[in-house]
Write a protein that holds these residues in place. Structure first.
Motif, PDB file in Angstrom:
ATOM      1  N   ARG A  33      27.947  40.944  72.053  1.00 31.02           N
ATOM      2  CA  ARG A  33      29.172  41.678  72.367  1.00 31.02           C
ATOM      3  C   ARG A  33      29.512  41.591  73.845  1.00 31.02           C
ATOM      4  NH1 ARG A  33      34.098  42.631  71.447  1.00 31.02           N
ATOM      5  NH2 ARG A  33      34.866  44.673  72.077  1.00 31.02           N
ATOM      6  N   ARG A  37      32.971  39.831  75.013  1.00 33.18           N
ATOM      7  CA  ARG A  37      33.972  40.590  75.773  1.00 33.18           C
ATOM      8  C   ARG A  37      34.418  39.840  77.015  1.00 33.18           C
ATOM      9  NH1 ARG A  37      31.591  46.683  76.208  1.00 33.18           N
ATOM     10  NH2 ARG A  37      30.564  45.662  77.982  1.00 33.18           N
ATOM     11  N   VAL A 185      23.868  57.728  69.293  1.00 33.70           N
ATOM     12  CA  VAL A 185      25.130  58.408  69.069  1.00 33.70           C
ATOM     13  C   VAL A 185      24.768  59.779  68.514  1.00 33.70           C
ATOM     14  CG1 VAL A 185      27.293  58.424  67.790  1.00 33.70           C
ATOM     15  CG2 VAL A 185      26.359  56.261  68.612  1.00 33.70           C
ATOM     16  N   LEU A 190      22.101  53.898  67.581  1.00 30.74           N
ATOM     17  CA  LEU A 190      23.360  53.150  67.593  1.00 30.74           C
ATOM     18  C   LEU A 190      23.557  52.359  66.317  1.00 30.74           C
ATOM     19  CD1 LEU A 190      23.823  51.709  71.198  1.00 30.74           C
ATOM     20  CD2 LEU A 190      25.237  53.397  70.025  1.00 30.74           C
ATOM     21  N   ASP A 206      33.204  53.493  63.391  1.00 33.48           N
ATOM     22  CA  ASP A 206      33.067  53.367  64.845  1.00 33.48           C
ATOM     23  C   ASP A 206      32.113  52.233  65.238  1.00 33.48           C
ATOM     24  OD1 ASP A 206      30.721  54.506  63.954  1.00 33.48           O
ATOM     25  OD2 ASP A 206      30.609  56.022  65.538  1.00 33.48           O
ATOM     26  N   ARG A 207      31.969  51.248  64.369  1.00 29.47           N
ATOM     27  CA  ARG A 207      31.002  50.168  64.608  1.00 29.47           C
ATOM     28  C   ARG A 207      31.256  49.437  65.922  1.00 29.47           C
ATOM     29  NH1 ARG A 207      34.108  49.302  60.261  1.00 29.47           N
ATOM     30  NH2 ARG A 207      35.613  47.581  60.260  1.00 29.47           N
ATOM     31  N   MET A 208      32.518  49.188  66.278  1.00 28.58           N
ATOM     32  CA  MET A 208      32.787  48.463  67.515  1.00 28.58           C
ATOM     33  C   MET A 208      32.468  49.322  68.742  1.00 28.58           C
ATOM     34  SD  MET A 208      33.458  45.495  68.509  1.00 28.58           S
ATOM     35  CE  MET A 208      34.250  44.630  67.161  1.00 28.58           C
ATOM     36  N   GLN A 209      32.729  50.624  68.635  1.00 25.65           N
ATOM     37  CA  GLN A 209      32.366  51.515  69.744  1.00 25.65           C
ATOM     38  C   GLN A 209      30.855  51.539  69.944  1.00 25.65           C
ATOM     39  OE1 GLN A 209      34.628  52.062  67.352  1.00 25.65           O
ATOM     40  NE2 GLN A 209      36.083  53.697  67.900  1.00 25.65           N
ATOM     41  N   ARG A 210      30.118  51.490  68.826  1.00 23.28           N
ATOM     42  CA  ARG A 210      28.656  51.452  68.928  1.00 23.28           C
ATOM     43  C   ARG A 210      28.193  50.168  69.617  1.00 23.28           C
ATOM     44  NH1 ARG A 210      25.761  54.803  65.056  1.00 23.28           N
ATOM     45  NH2 ARG A 210      27.211  56.258  64.063  1.00 23.28           N
ATOM     46  N   ASP A 212      29.946  48.338  71.672  1.00 17.17           N
ATOM     47  CA  ASP A 212      30.353  48.396  73.078  1.00 17.17           C
ATOM     48  C   ASP A 212      29.401  49.265  73.887  1.00 17.17           C
ATOM     49  OD1 ASP A 212      32.558  46.675  73.225  1.00 17.17           O
ATOM     50  OD2 ASP A 212      33.920  48.188  72.431  1.00 17.17           O
ATOM     51  N   ALA A 213      28.919  50.365  73.294  1.00 18.00           N
ATOM     52  CA  ALA A 213      27.960  51.220  73.989  1.00 18.00           C
ATOM     53  C   ALA A 213      26.667  50.464  74.264  1.00 18.00           C
ATOM     54  CB  ALA A 213      27.681  52.475  73.169  1.00 18.00           C
ATOM     55  N   ASP A 216      27.367  47.968  77.030  1.00 14.71           N
ATOM     56  CA  ASP A 216      27.450  48.637  78.331  1.00 14.71           C
ATOM     57  C   ASP A 216      26.061  48.939  78.881  1.00 14.71           C
ATOM     58  OD1 ASP A 216      30.206  48.579  78.170  1.00 14.71           O
ATOM     59  OD2 ASP A 216      30.399  50.652  77.471  1.00 14.71           O
TER      60      ASP A 216
END
Length: 446
Positions: A33, A37, A185, A190, A206-210, A212-213, A216
């Motif tokens: 990811r 990105r 989360v 995650l 919320d898979r993409m937010q996971r 991305d976390a 990050d």
């Protein structure tokens, strides 16, 4: 980008660990990811039979994710997929299975055979200087492996990270630390798990937010800050494979319907590709939502989680009637694991709750809390041998005739799986890798 200019030379790593549960999938998906990105083309592969981890890798990278296994998929297929990826990719990631040296063949076997640098992920939550000893052992247990370095996971604090880094014999092998609080989360990891492994990625809104976390968290490490130029130290020359044997169009003019939804999601993309190379038109349907099969000549019911959706499956009487009509007309059905479970009379959950199933294959399924079978298997159909695997938490008692049984590879102990034949239905707990024998799959679907 870079790979296109360098032919089949591409940076690549094998992400591994000392054991399962160390965070390999999270780190691999985070790496994918993070680079995706940044506009880089990343291809991700998974060692060994696995349906769930590649779902996360595919979402993280935006490119198809395939398994690699020197036995099940074969060395020729492995080399061909990696070579094809290297022609297009800026970065190739291969996630190992279990621990680095576990299994036959192991992730270490794959790394050694293909010259992949090894990146070890270590759950350091309960250690300090021992972290260095573990890293040293992984690096030198088998001479000749290329070593990329080690990443500490589930680290408590900056001070903890300093202690871990100080324990390494070779400081430049430190690739950083991911802190425990950054990979959760709420009270959930995650990438949450259930009895067959990770929760299927499409189930989580919320898979993409996971992802991305996770990316990050990795971005703050030395590994995450590496540029593509830095990654060139781990470049691999992926030689072109031998010429591929042409697949005969044994399913030309036939339409194969494939169940695909939250209940039936254990599908290798390579299996779909194989059906199409055989000449079949492939159509998909959802047993959870659709009232009827699409027009088709044959049906594949793959594995998945029918036990989690048993009530909805039983309530879809129209779809059940459509399946019954398909079988009554003598049209073939190949049902794997969860697909076979759904065809039976009933499924009893681990808590004793009993749900009616489709009633097209005599027998009752009972879920249990411990693993019932695991490992590589092969199915010989009159000399056409399909390779694959088995992995299930249920048992089946059935009066249906047993056509044959799968066997284990040479040197691997354990019983094979029954292959039931009931009218036009063939069913088994066996998950097949279709490209290993297109002729055998064509036989099951005609």
């Amino acid at each position: 980008m870079g790979a296109a200019l360098n032919g089949a030379r591409c940076p690549a790593v094998l992400v591994t660990a000392a054991a399962s549960g160390q965070g390999k999938t999270t780190v691999t998906a985070a790496l994918a990811r993070l680079h995706a990105r940044q506009g880089r083309r990343v291809y991700v592969f998974k060692c060994g039979p696995d349906f769930l981890d590649p779902q996360w890798h595919q979402i993280a990278s935006g490119t198809p994710a395939h398994p690699l296994d020197l036995w099940m998929t074969g060395e020729q297929d492995t080399r061909a997929r990696l070579h094809a990826a290297a022609l297009e990719a800026d970065l190739i990631l291969v996630e190992g299975a279990m621990g680095l040296f576990d299994g036959t063949p192991s992730a270490a076997d794959l790394a050694e055979r293909l010259g992949l640098p090894v990146l070890a992920v270590v759950d350091a939550s309960a250690m300090a200087a021992t972290f260095g000893a573990l890293a040293l052992g992984l690096q030198h247990y088998r001479p000749g492996l290329r070593w990329a370095g080690v990443l500490a996971n589930r680290v408590a604090s900056e001070r903890h990270a300093q202690l871990l880094q100080g324990g390494l014999r070779t400081p430049e092998h430190w690739l950083g630390a991911i802190h425990r609080v950054s990979v959760r989360v709420g009270d959930q990891s995650l990438l949450p798990e259930r009895h067959l492994g990770l929760v299927s990625a499409p189930e989580l809104a919320d898979r993409m937010q996971r992802l991305d976390a996770a990316a990050d968290a990795l971005a703050a490490t030395p590994l995450g800050r590496m540029t593509l130029q830095d990654w060139q130290r781990w470049a691999v020359d992926f030689a072109p494979p031998d010429a591929e044997q042409e697949t005969p169009p044994l399913l030309a003019g036939r339409t194969v319907a494939v169940a695909r939804d939250a209940a039936f999601c254990f599908i290798y993309q390579a299996n779909i590709d194989c059906l199409r190379r055989l000449g079949a038109q492939v159509v998909f349907f959802s047993p959870l939502q659709d009232a009827a099969l699409p027009p088709c000549d044959a049906l594949w019911l793959p594995g998945g989680y029918p036990e989690l959706h048993a009530e909805r499956l039983a309530a879809n009487q129209a779809l059940r009637d459509s399946l019954a009509a398909h079988v009554a007309q003598g049209r073939p059905v190949w049902a794997e694991c969860g697909g076979m479970m759904a065809l039976c009379d009933a499924i009893t959950l681990a808590d004793g709750t009993r749900h009616a199933a489709w009633g097209l294959l005599p027998g009752a399924v009972r879920m249990q809390r411990r693993l019932a079978a695991l490992g590589p298997q092969q199915l010989d159909l009159d000399g056409d041998v399909l390779r694959g695997h088995t992995f299930h938490y249920s048992t089946l008692e059935s009066s249906a005739p047993i056509l044959t049984r799968t066997t284990r590879p040479a040197g691997v102990h354990g019983a094979g799986e029954a292959v039931y034949r009931h009218g036009s239905i063939h069913a088994s707990y066996f998950h097949a890798w279709f490209p290993s024998s297109p002729a055998a799959i064509a036989r099951l679907l005609t």
